[in-house]
Motif scaffolding. Structure first.
Motif, PDB file in Angstrom:
ATOM      1  N   GLN A 159      15.505  -9.050   2.027  1.00 52.46           N
ATOM      2  CA  GLN A 159      14.069  -9.300   1.935  1.00 52.46           C
ATOM      3  C   GLN A 159      13.282  -8.182   2.620  1.00 52.46           C
ATOM      4  O   GLN A 159      12.171  -7.835   2.199  1.00 52.46           O
ATOM      5  N   TRP A 160      13.870  -7.594   3.653  1.00 54.95           N
ATOM      6  CA  TRP A 160      13.191  -6.523   4.384  1.00 54.95           C
ATOM      7  C   TRP A 160      12.949  -5.308   3.505  1.00 54.95           C
ATOM      8  O   TRP A 160      11.862  -4.741   3.493  1.00 54.95           O
ATOM      9  N   ILE A 161      13.973  -4.880   2.780  1.00 57.46           N
ATOM     10  CA  ILE A 161      13.842  -3.670   1.977  1.00 57.46           C
ATOM     11  C   ILE A 161      12.845  -3.876   0.840  1.00 57.46           C
ATOM     12  O   ILE A 161      12.105  -2.958   0.456  1.00 57.46           O
ATOM     13  N   ILE A 162      12.799  -5.094   0.308  1.00 56.61           N
ATOM     14  CA  ILE A 162      11.851  -5.391  -0.771  1.00 56.61           C
ATOM     15  C   ILE A 162      10.420  -5.380  -0.244  1.00 56.61           C
ATOM     16  O   ILE A 162       9.521  -4.754  -0.832  1.00 56.61           O
ATOM     17  N   VAL A 163      10.191  -6.053   0.883  1.00 59.75           N
ATOM     18  CA  VAL A 163       8.843  -6.117   1.459  1.00 59.75           C
ATOM     19  C   VAL A 163       8.370  -4.738   1.894  1.00 59.75           C
ATOM     20  O   VAL A 163       7.234  -4.330   1.606  1.00 59.75           O
ATOM     21  N   MET A 164       9.224  -3.973   2.580  1.00 60.94           N
ATOM     22  CA  MET A 164       8.833  -2.654   3.059  1.00 60.94           C
ATOM     23  C   MET A 164       8.566  -1.697   1.905  1.00 60.94           C
ATOM     24  O   MET A 164       7.637  -0.884   1.955  1.00 60.94           O
ATOM     25  N   THR A 165       9.368  -1.782   0.852  1.00 58.43           N
ATOM     26  CA  THR A 165       9.154  -0.933  -0.319  1.00 58.43           C
ATOM     27  C   THR A 165       7.810  -1.230  -0.965  1.00 58.43           C
ATOM     28  O   THR A 165       7.053  -0.316  -1.310  1.00 58.43           O
ATOM     29  N   PHE A 166       7.509  -2.514  -1.121  1.00 60.48           N
ATOM     30  CA  PHE A 166       6.241  -2.907  -1.745  1.00 60.48           C
ATOM     31  C   PHE A 166       5.053  -2.427  -0.914  1.00 60.48           C
ATOM     32  O   PHE A 166       4.090  -1.860  -1.453  1.00 60.48           O
ATOM     33  N   LEU A 167       5.103  -2.630   0.397  1.00 61.87           N
ATOM     34  CA  LEU A 167       3.995  -2.231   1.264  1.00 61.87           C
ATOM     35  C   LEU A 167       3.802  -0.718   1.279  1.00 61.87           C
ATOM     36  O   LEU A 167       2.667  -0.219   1.178  1.00 61.87           O
ATOM     37  N   LEU A 168       4.889   0.020   1.388  1.00 67.38           N
ATOM     38  CA  LEU A 168       4.787   1.477   1.410  1.00 67.38           C
ATOM     39  C   LEU A 168       4.241   2.009   0.091  1.00 67.38           C
ATOM     40  O   LEU A 168       3.373   2.894   0.078  1.00 67.38           O
ATOM     41  N   ALA A 169       4.718   1.450  -1.017  1.00 71.53           N
ATOM     42  CA  ALA A 169       4.232   1.881  -2.329  1.00 71.53           C
ATOM     43  C   ALA A 169       2.748   1.569  -2.491  1.00 71.53           C
ATOM     44  O   ALA A 169       1.983   2.389  -3.011  1.00 71.53           O
ATOM     45  N   LEU A 170       2.332   0.392  -2.045  1.00 68.17           N
ATOM     46  CA  LEU A 170       0.921   0.018  -2.138  1.00 68.17           C
ATOM     47  C   LEU A 170       0.062   0.969  -1.315  1.00 68.17           C
ATOM     48  O   LEU A 170      -1.041   1.361  -1.729  1.00 68.17           O
ATOM     49  N   PHE A 171       0.553   1.364  -0.149  1.00 72.68           N
ATOM     50  CA  PHE A 171      -0.163   2.308   0.705  1.00 72.68           C
ATOM     51  C   PHE A 171      -0.345   3.653  -0.010  1.00 72.68           C
ATOM     52  O   PHE A 171      -1.440   4.235  -0.008  1.00 72.68           O
ATOM     53  N   LEU A 172       0.706   4.145  -0.650  1.00 76.05           N
ATOM     54  CA  LEU A 172       0.636   5.417  -1.368  1.00 76.05           C
ATOM     55  C   LEU A 172      -0.317   5.330  -2.559  1.00 76.05           C
ATOM     56  O   LEU A 172      -1.090   6.262  -2.829  1.00 76.05           O
ATOM     57  N   VAL A 173      -0.270   4.213  -3.276  1.00 71.11           N
ATOM     58  CA  VAL A 173      -1.150   4.031  -4.442  1.00 71.11           C
ATOM     59  C   VAL A 173      -2.612   3.986  -4.011  1.00 71.11           C
ATOM     60  O   VAL A 173      -3.493   4.531  -4.693  1.00 71.11           O
ATOM     61  N   LEU A 174      -2.889   3.356  -2.881  1.00 73.37           N
ATOM     62  CA  LEU A 174      -4.258   3.305  -2.372  1.00 73.37           C
ATOM     63  C   LEU A 174      -4.778   4.713  -2.079  1.00 73.37           C
ATOM     64  O   LEU A 174      -5.954   5.020  -2.337  1.00 73.37           O
ATOM     65  N   GLY A 175      -3.916   5.572  -1.556  1.00 72.60           N
ATOM     66  CA  GLY A 175      -4.320   6.953  -1.319  1.00 72.60           C
ATOM     67  C   GLY A 175      -4.682   7.653  -2.615  1.00 72.60           C
ATOM     68  O   GLY A 175      -5.660   8.413  -2.680  1.00 72.60           O
TER      69      GLY A 175
END
Length: 290
Positions: A159-175
């Motif tokens: 669950q950690w790798i899924i949550v962290m991947t989603f959050l990091l990707a969302l951060f990059l997309v926001l940029g």
């Protein structure tokens, strides 16, 4: 300079597919030759699938891209590659992706890859025009890469790798969306219909929020008893310094330097972020395998 056909495939974007390797790396099976080979094939499959989608996206967006100060240089928008040629290239990449996956990888990976392509099709034709939905879908693409890598290696993704991947990707997309909003406010040209419902204040607040949640979540992950027991190491928290530094640098690039339009380009050119990624990878390599 890359030939137009190669440029159309956007090979520099294939680095996003490194996410398929993460489950194998964190499950301490990176030294298993057979599983590593399957995961690398999975990497190739998703790279081919991504190139097929990029061809489709450039075909559909060729008129809008021609009005964009940067995207006008894309092969189709600039006229270097015809729509007919791009269609053939797209079909070849899609067929090759499906064929490789069907022959070498578990059926579950093939079905997931087909879902990935179908969602990309929906994104290119409709979902990317819906504010908020567009960013959530792009973040989901990264999670699908992680899940594909896990399935290819016969690993259960945590669950950690899924949550962290989603959050990091969302951060990059926001940029990236911030760059779109900034360009629209400066030129008055709508470069992305979905971005028309964003403004600079909203994107800045969202960037700050997601960056904060990402860092806090990562800190909780590194100090979790479950994670420390799994790696048999109580110093996992030391990797957080690289994550914090990398996120702060990306924020600086986005908010101060105003050049976060292409996260991939930032990754390939910014030495500070490259050092952060290398330091993070080496730290985990020592924690997991030494």
């Amino acid at each position: 300079m890359l030939p137009p056909i190669i440029k159309l495939l956007r090979p520099e974007q294939w680095c996003k597919n490194v996410f398929v390797l993460l489950p194998l790396f964190f499950d301490k099976k990176f030294t298993d030759g057979r599983l590593l080979m399957l995961t690398l094939i999975c990497f190739a499959v998703f790279s081919l699938a991504a190139s097929a989608i990029y061809c489709l996206n450039d075909i559909l967006d060729r008129k809008a891209d021609a009005q964009h100060p940067v995207k006008c240089k894309r092969p189709i928008a600039s006229g270097a590659v015809s729509v007919g040629t791009a269609t053939v290239v797209m079909a070849v990449c899609a067929i090759a992706a499906i064929g490789l996956s069907w022959i070498f990888l578990p059926a579950s990976v093939t079905w997931l890859m087909l879902c990935y392509m179908a969602l990309n099709l929906a994104y290119s034709t409709w979902l990317k025009h819906l504010s908020l939905v567009d960013m959530l879908v792009v973040a989901t693409f990264y999670v699908m890469r992680v899940l594909a890598g896990a399935l290819a290696g016969g690993i259960v993704a945590s669950q950690w790798i899924i949550v962290m991947t989603f959050l990091l990707a969302l951060f990059l997309v926001l940029g990236k969306r911030r760059d779109d909003v900034l360009l629209q406010s400066q030129s008055g040209t709508v470069v992305r219909r979905g971005a028309a419902r964003y403004n600079l204040q909203f994107v800045n607040m969202a960037l700050t929020l997601v960056a904060t949640v990402t860092i806090v979540t990562y800190m909780i992950y590194t100090m979790s008893e479950e994670v420390m027991a799994r790696f048999n190491n109580r110093h996992v928290y030391s990797t957080a310094v690289f994550v914090l530094a990398g996120i702060l640098r990306y924020l600086q690039i986005s908010v101060v330097e105003n050049r976060s339009g292409s996260p991939t380009r930032v990754l390939l050119r910014d030495r500070f972020i490259q050092v952060c990624l290398l330091g993070w990878a080496i730290a985990f390599l020592l924690i997991i395998y030494c």
